[in-house]
Write an enzyme that holds these catalytic residues in place. Structure first.
Site, PDB file in Angstrom:
ATOM      1  N   TRP A   2     -22.375   0.472  12.533  1.00  0.00           N
ATOM      2  CA  TRP A   2     -22.373  -0.393  13.918  1.00  0.00           C
ATOM      3  C   TRP A   2     -23.538   0.057  14.595  1.00  0.00           C
ATOM      4  O   TRP A   2     -23.786   1.407  14.776  1.00  0.00           O
ATOM      5  CB  TRP A   2     -20.980  -0.230  14.366  1.00  0.00           C
ATOM      6  CG  TRP A   2     -21.375  -0.871  15.789  1.00  0.00           C
ATOM      7  CD1 TRP A   2     -21.286  -2.166  16.013  1.00  0.00           C
ATOM      8  CD2 TRP A   2     -21.269  -0.506  16.992  1.00  0.00           C
ATOM      9  NE1 TRP A   2     -21.219  -2.418  17.332  1.00  0.00           N
ATOM     10  CE2 TRP A   2     -21.584  -1.206  18.196  1.00  0.00           C
ATOM     11  CE3 TRP A   2     -21.484   1.043  17.332  1.00  0.00           C
ATOM     12  CZ2 TRP A   2     -21.800  -1.083  19.559  1.00  0.00           C
ATOM     13  CZ3 TRP A   2     -21.769   1.356  18.930  1.00  0.00           C
ATOM     14  CH2 TRP A   2     -21.777   0.199  19.832  1.00  0.00           C
TER      15      TRP A   2
ATOM     16  N   GLU B 186     -20.122  -3.800  10.821  1.00  0.00           N
ATOM     17  CA  GLU B 186     -19.322  -4.161  12.059  1.00  0.00           C
ATOM     18  C   GLU B 186     -20.199  -5.056  12.963  1.00  0.00           C
ATOM     19  O   GLU B 186     -21.162  -4.681  13.311  1.00  0.00           O
ATOM     20  CB  GLU B 186     -18.885  -3.155  12.772  1.00  0.00           C
ATOM     21  CG  GLU B 186     -17.986  -3.392  14.068  1.00  0.00           C
ATOM     22  CD  GLU B 186     -17.477  -2.338  14.851  1.00  0.00           C
ATOM     23  OE1 GLU B 186     -18.016  -1.145  14.305  1.00  0.00           O
ATOM     24  OE2 GLU B 186     -16.805  -2.203  15.703  1.00  0.00           O
TER      25      GLU B 186
ATOM     26  N   LYS C  28     -20.821  -7.420  16.539  1.00  0.00           N
ATOM     27  CA  LYS C  28     -20.477  -7.326  17.968  1.00  0.00           C
ATOM     28  C   LYS C  28     -21.055  -8.570  18.790  1.00  0.00           C
ATOM     29  O   LYS C  28     -22.226  -8.958  18.512  1.00  0.00           O
ATOM     30  CB  LYS C  28     -20.789  -6.270  18.605  1.00  0.00           C
ATOM     31  CG  LYS C  28     -19.953  -5.948  19.805  1.00  0.00           C
ATOM     32  CD  LYS C  28     -19.958  -4.477  20.102  1.00  0.00           C
ATOM     33  CE  LYS C  28     -19.521  -4.384  21.882  1.00  0.00           C
ATOM     34  NZ  LYS C  28     -19.318  -2.875  22.004  1.00  0.00           N
TER      35      LYS C  28
ATOM     36  N   ASP D  25     -13.942  -6.023  14.347  1.00  0.00           N
ATOM     37  CA  ASP D  25     -13.212  -5.254  15.259  1.00  0.00           C
ATOM     38  C   ASP D  25     -12.835  -6.414  16.459  1.00  0.00           C
ATOM     39  O   ASP D  25     -13.428  -7.243  16.738  1.00  0.00           O
ATOM     40  CB  ASP D  25     -14.380  -4.291  15.984  1.00  0.00           C
ATOM     41  CG  ASP D  25     -13.712  -3.469  17.273  1.00  0.00           C
ATOM     42  OD1 ASP D  25     -13.311  -4.240  18.119  1.00  0.00           O
ATOM     43  OD2 ASP D  25     -14.209  -2.295  17.369  1.00  0.00           O
TER      44      ASP D  25
ATOM     45  N   HIS E 161     -14.494  -7.775  19.475  1.00  0.00           N
ATOM     46  CA  HIS E 161     -15.863  -7.866  19.077  1.00  0.00           C
ATOM     47  C   HIS E 161     -16.223  -9.689  19.153  1.00  0.00           C
ATOM     48  O   HIS E 161     -17.372  -9.983  18.725  1.00  0.00           O
ATOM     49  CB  HIS E 161     -16.633  -7.409  18.009  1.00  0.00           C
ATOM     50  CG  HIS E 161     -16.766  -5.845  18.455  1.00  0.00           C
ATOM     51  ND1 HIS E 161     -17.199  -4.988  17.591  1.00  0.00           N
ATOM     52  CD2 HIS E 161     -16.227  -5.146  19.604  1.00  0.00           C
ATOM     53  CE1 HIS E 161     -17.428  -3.714  18.114  1.00  0.00           C
ATOM     54  NE2 HIS E 161     -16.762  -3.549  19.198  1.00  0.00           N
TER      55      HIS E 161
ATOM     56  N   HIS F  10     -11.353  -2.940  12.660  1.00  0.00           N
ATOM     57  CA  HIS F  10     -11.129  -1.907  13.655  1.00  0.00           C
ATOM     58  C   HIS F  10      -9.900  -2.506  14.678  1.00  0.00           C
ATOM     59  O   HIS F  10     -10.359  -3.747  15.226  1.00  0.00           O
ATOM     60  CB  HIS F  10     -12.541  -1.851  14.277  1.00  0.00           C
ATOM     61  CG  HIS F  10     -13.338  -0.587  13.965  1.00  0.00           C
ATOM     62  ND1 HIS F  10     -14.589  -0.222  14.689  1.00  0.00           N
ATOM     63  CD2 HIS F  10     -13.269   0.324  12.994  1.00  0.00           C
ATOM     64  CE1 HIS F  10     -14.998   0.867  13.923  1.00  0.00           C
ATOM     65  NE2 HIS F  10     -14.225   1.013  12.997  1.00  0.00           N
TER      66      HIS F  10
ATOM     67  N   ASP G 242     -14.437  -6.309  25.621  1.00  0.00           N
ATOM     68  CA  ASP G 242     -14.320  -5.434  24.599  1.00  0.00           C
ATOM     69  C   ASP G 242     -13.981  -3.835  25.375  1.00  0.00           C
ATOM     70  O   ASP G 242     -14.890  -3.064  25.636  1.00  0.00           O
ATOM     71  CB  ASP G 242     -15.621  -5.033  23.888  1.00  0.00           C
ATOM     72  CG  ASP G 242     -15.648  -4.259  22.850  1.00  0.00           C
ATOM     73  OD1 ASP G 242     -14.580  -3.965  22.196  1.00  0.00           O
ATOM     74  OD2 ASP G 242     -16.591  -3.386  22.516  1.00  0.00           O
TER      75      ASP G 242
ATOM     76  N   ASP H  87     -11.564  -1.901  24.804  1.00  0.00           N
ATOM     77  CA  ASP H  87     -11.132  -0.915  24.032  1.00  0.00           C
ATOM     78  C   ASP H  87      -9.861  -0.148  24.641  1.00  0.00           C
ATOM     79  O   ASP H  87      -9.718   1.198  24.602  1.00  0.00           O
ATOM     80  CB  ASP H  87     -12.127   0.114  23.753  1.00  0.00           C
ATOM     81  CG  ASP H  87     -12.780  -0.382  22.585  1.00  0.00           C
ATOM     82  OD1 ASP H  87     -12.426  -0.887  21.477  1.00  0.00           O
ATOM     83  OD2 ASP H  87     -14.228  -0.367  22.697  1.00  0.00           O
TER      84      ASP H  87
ATOM     85  N   ASP I 248      -9.729   1.824  16.774  1.00  0.00           N
ATOM     86  CA  ASP I 248     -10.659   1.994  17.566  1.00  0.00           C
ATOM     87  C   ASP I 248     -10.676   1.687  18.962  1.00  0.00           C
ATOM     88  O   ASP I 248     -10.858   0.622  19.256  1.00  0.00           O
ATOM     89  CB  ASP I 248     -11.924   1.024  16.812  1.00  0.00           C
ATOM     90  CG  ASP I 248     -13.490   1.342  17.634  1.00  0.00           C
ATOM     91  OD1 ASP I 248     -13.441   2.533  18.374  1.00  0.00           O
ATOM     92  OD2 ASP I 248     -14.307   0.509  17.671  1.00  0.00           O
TER      93      ASP I 248
HETATM   94  C1  RNT Z   1     -18.239  -0.475  19.474  1.00  0.00           C
HETATM   95  C2  RNT Z   1     -17.813  -0.271  18.208  1.00  0.00           C
HETATM   96  C3  RNT Z   1     -17.665   0.900  17.438  1.00  0.00           C
HETATM   97  C4  RNT Z   1     -17.303   2.078  18.249  1.00  0.00           C
HETATM   98  C5  RNT Z   1     -17.105   3.295  17.403  1.00  0.00           C
HETATM   99  C6  RNT Z   1     -17.120   4.371  18.274  1.00  0.00           C
HETATM  100  O1  RNT Z   1     -17.943  -1.427  20.211  1.00  0.00           O
HETATM  101  O2  RNT Z   1     -16.414  -0.802  18.226  1.00  0.00           O
HETATM  102  O3  RNT Z   1     -16.914   0.606  16.380  1.00  0.00           O
HETATM  103  O4  RNT Z   1     -16.124   1.964  18.989  1.00  0.00           O
HETATM  104  O5  RNT Z   1     -18.201   3.314  16.266  1.00  0.00           O
HETATM  105 ZN    ZN Z   2     -15.368  -0.870  16.566  1.00  0.00          ZN
END
Ligand code: RNT
Ligand code: ZN
Length: 433
Positions: A197, A238, A240, A272, A275, A299, A307, A309, A339
């Protein structure tokens, strides 16, 4: 049958064991084998991300977190050394039921005192301590090259940079990570999922959207030209949709990564769930991808409006994602990784709560009469399907969860906080004192 259960529950003041036995009977009346579900849940590996422990900092730089991601909060007691991070992870692990895999980022390389090599030169030996940690705890290891928080990120770009030297540095980093991933798989005997990523993108409208993507494509191809055993290393890409400061355009968009994985054998798409556009749901994308890809990766996070998290909770979309994996019979084809990163609450609690939430979602999915519900759908008995799907939601899952935690030797939800608080007082808060 159902009536008599109601009767019993009215008259008896039950112990946890009795409640579990009663719950098991209720589930059985729906055709669900709770014992089988519990066994299955204990065996499904979930990757635990090392980066919740220290706000995605790592040990190879002093600079800020970059790449369009951010941790917010300044809760005391953060782990600052490999020893502290491992100590915290051990505490978190003791609070989580189920099977764990360790998920590392390259910036968590551990150097000997006075030693340092840049990311294009890291070697397996810099992760030997992590391997020992994982082996002692019977965990496999997943890996992530770190394409952020580094001065070689040029104008916000890494693998897609127009600057050849910059691209080369990051390609060499990716290749080093392939070698380290192979080492992890060989040492642990468990395949290593290696996720690519980057936060590459632009804040505002670019004049060229394709150029960076072509460079990114070729750079990933170069990374994957590094020899590795396909059964041992599972590279993923990955996607986004945006990042902080990268609002207008990301190089690794959904279409880009999906198409890359589709056209490069052995490369998996990684979704993820933070994303995508906020009304898109990954739960619906899982069965779509499983029609085409032998394996996919996830993720698991909790996006709030963006996003963000946040710590994964036992909420609707989390349950829905777990349900899809389970009812698509995808547990062997979906690599599940957490994640998220929250620095505003106790980090060990955040770690364990997110893991427990995903475990709850998996166990609920396994305690759902999926075959019977599918049959109703296929027979177009949609009224009944709605009634049954709603009924399933209020089955006594809490009693099953308590039993699951007990069998796994971890605290129940009610016991959890006291454990966290004790560790916070005795270990984490003493660090800053
Ligand atoms: C970032 C991605 C990625 C990170 C990690 C730390 O938006 O989700 O996966 O969170 O690599
Ligand atoms: Zn991620």
């Amino acid at each position: 049958m159902k009536e008599s259960i109601h009767e019993e529950r009215k008259t008896e003041d039950m112990t946890a064991k009795e409640r579990f036995e009663s719950a098991k009977e209720i589930y059985a009346s729906y055709g669900v084998d709770v014992e089988a579900a519990i066994e299955k849940c204990m065996e499904a590996p979930v990757a635990l991300h090392c980066w919740q422990g220290d706000d995605v900092t790592g040990f190879d730089h002093d600079g800020p977190l970059t790449g369009g991601i951010q941790t917010t909060g300044n809760y005391p007691g953060k782990a600052k050394t490999p020893e502290e991070l491992m100590q915290d992870m051990d505490k978190a692990l003791s609070l989580m039921p189920g099977k764990k895999k360790l998920n590392l980022h390259a910036c968590y390389a551990i150097f000997e005192p006075g030693e340092f090599v840049d990311r294009d030169r890291i070697e397996p030996k810099h992760f030997a301590k992590w391997v020992a940690f994982a082996k002692e705890r019977n965990m496999g290891i997943d890996f992530n090259p770190t394409f952020f928080s580094h001065d070689k990120v040029k104008d916000g770009l890494t693998l897609s940079s127009p600057d050849e030297g910059t691209r080369k540095f990051w390609i060499d980093h990716g290749k080093a990570c392939i070698r380290i991933s192979q080492y992890f798989a060989e040492e642990t005997g468990v395949p290593c999922v290696m996720n690519i990523w980057t936060g590459d993108g632009y804040k505002d409208i670019p004049a060229d959207r394709m150029g960076p993507r072509m460079r990114y494509k070729e750079a990933i191809e170069e990374i994957l030209s590094e020899p590795f055993d396909r059964d041992k290393v599972k590279p993923c890409v990955e996607s986004k949709v945006f990042g902080i400061g990268v609002e207008a355009y990301t190089v690794g968009s959904a279409e880009f990564t999906l198409s890359f994985a589709a056209t490069h054998e052995g490369c998996l798409p990684l979704m993820d769930n933070g994303h995508y556009h906020p009304t898109e749901v990954v739960s619906d994308k899982i069965p779509a991808l499983l029609c085409f890809y032998p394996e996919i990766a996830l993720h698991i996070t909790r996006p709030i409006r963006w996003d963000s998290d946040h710590v994964v909770l036992f909420d609707d979309e989390t349950k829905e994602m777990a349900k899809e994996i389970v009812r698509c019979d995808g547990l062997d084809r979906v690599y599940m990784a957490l994640d998220y990163f929250d620095a505003s609450i106790n980090r060990v609690s955040a770690w364990a709560m997110g893991f427990r939430s995903w475990q709850k979602a998996l166990l609920t999915a396994m305690c759902t009469p999926n075959e019977a519900l599918k049959k109703l759908q296929d027979e177009n008995r949609m009224t009944e399907l709605m009634v049954e799907q709603e009924a399933v939601k209020t089955l006594p899952f809490g009693d099953v969860w308590n039993e699951y935690c007990q069998r796994c030797g971890v605290p129940s939800d009610r016991e959890f906080y006291a454990e966290v608080k004790k560790y916070e007082d005795e270990v984490q808060l003493k660090r800053n004192a």
